[in-house]
Design a protein around this motif. Structure first.
Motif, mmCIF file in Angstrom:
data_model
loop_
_atom_site.group_PDB
_atom_site.id
_atom_site.type_symbol
_atom_site.label_atom_id
_atom_site.label_comp_id
_atom_site.label_asym_id
_atom_site.label_seq_id
_atom_site.Cartn_x
_atom_site.Cartn_y
_atom_site.Cartn_z
ATOM 1 N N GLU A 67 0.828 -1.211 0.000
ATOM 2 C CA GLU A 67 0.000 0.000 0.000
ATOM 3 C C GLU A 67 0.862 1.261 0.000
ATOM 4 N N MET A 69 3.916 1.522 -1.381
ATOM 5 C CA MET A 69 4.488 1.641 -2.720
ATOM 6 C C MET A 69 3.446 2.090 -3.735
ATOM 7 N N ALA A 70 2.214 1.595 -3.600
ATOM 8 C CA ALA A 70 1.150 1.995 -4.525
ATOM 9 C C ALA A 70 0.761 3.453 -4.307
ATOM 10 N N ARG A 71 0.621 3.845 -3.062
ATOM 11 C CA ARG A 71 0.205 5.222 -2.757
ATOM 12 C C ARG A 71 1.184 6.240 -3.322
ATOM 13 N N PHE A 72 2.479 5.945 -3.230
ATOM 14 C CA PHE A 72 3.493 6.904 -3.654
ATOM 15 C C PHE A 72 4.124 6.540 -4.993
ATOM 16 N N ASP A 73 3.691 5.422 -5.590
ATOM 17 C CA ASP A 73 4.234 4.955 -6.856
ATOM 18 C C ASP A 73 5.762 4.967 -6.822
ATOM 19 N N ALA A 74 6.296 4.403 -5.738
ATOM 20 C CA ALA A 74 7.745 4.412 -5.554
ATOM 21 C C ALA A 74 8.140 3.280 -4.615
ATOM 22 N N LEU A 79 10.788 6.011 -2.323
ATOM 23 C CA LEU A 79 9.631 5.901 -1.431
ATOM 24 C C LEU A 79 9.872 6.683 -0.151
#
Length: 113
Positions: A67, A69-74, A79
């Motif tokens: 979650e 990594m997905a939220r920040f696309d990193a 990240l």
């Protein structure tokens, strides 16, 4: 965060005894974070700059989940930067709750055993 008790600016300046203690301590803290938080990965990163100048070394022990990594696309250092820039910090009450659980895991000997 894991850091030497005495002021140390460079890993190369650690004493032999501090070096011997560091690896097992980082493993034990990482195991406790894994036990308590159940992340996909635990990042262990050395940070030491303050105002662009080497300061006291400390190791950030950070749980990371899908979650995040997905939220920040990193992921990885990107990240950590994105989370810091977004001021993505949990409320103090949540931090204290996790700290209580981490202390229990570390004192019980289950983490890293």
């Amino acid at each position: 965060m894991v850091k030497p008790v005495r002021h140390v600016v460079h890993v190369a300046d650690l004493t032999a005894q501090e070096s011997v203690e560091l690896g097992p301590l980082l493993q034990k803290v990482s195991a406790a974070v894994t036990e308590v938080m159940g992340p996909e990965q635990v990042y262990v990163c050395l940070w030491s700059h303050a105002g662009g100048v080497p300061g006291h070394i400390h190791f950030v022990v950070q749980p990371v989940g899908a979650e995040d990594m997905a939220r920040f696309d990193a992921f990885g250092p990107a990240l950590q930067v994105a989370m810091g820039q977004a001021r993505c910090f949990p409320p103090a009450v949540e931090v204290e709750r996790v700290c209580v659980r981490l202390r229990e895991a570390l004192s019980s000997g289950s983490a890293g055993a």
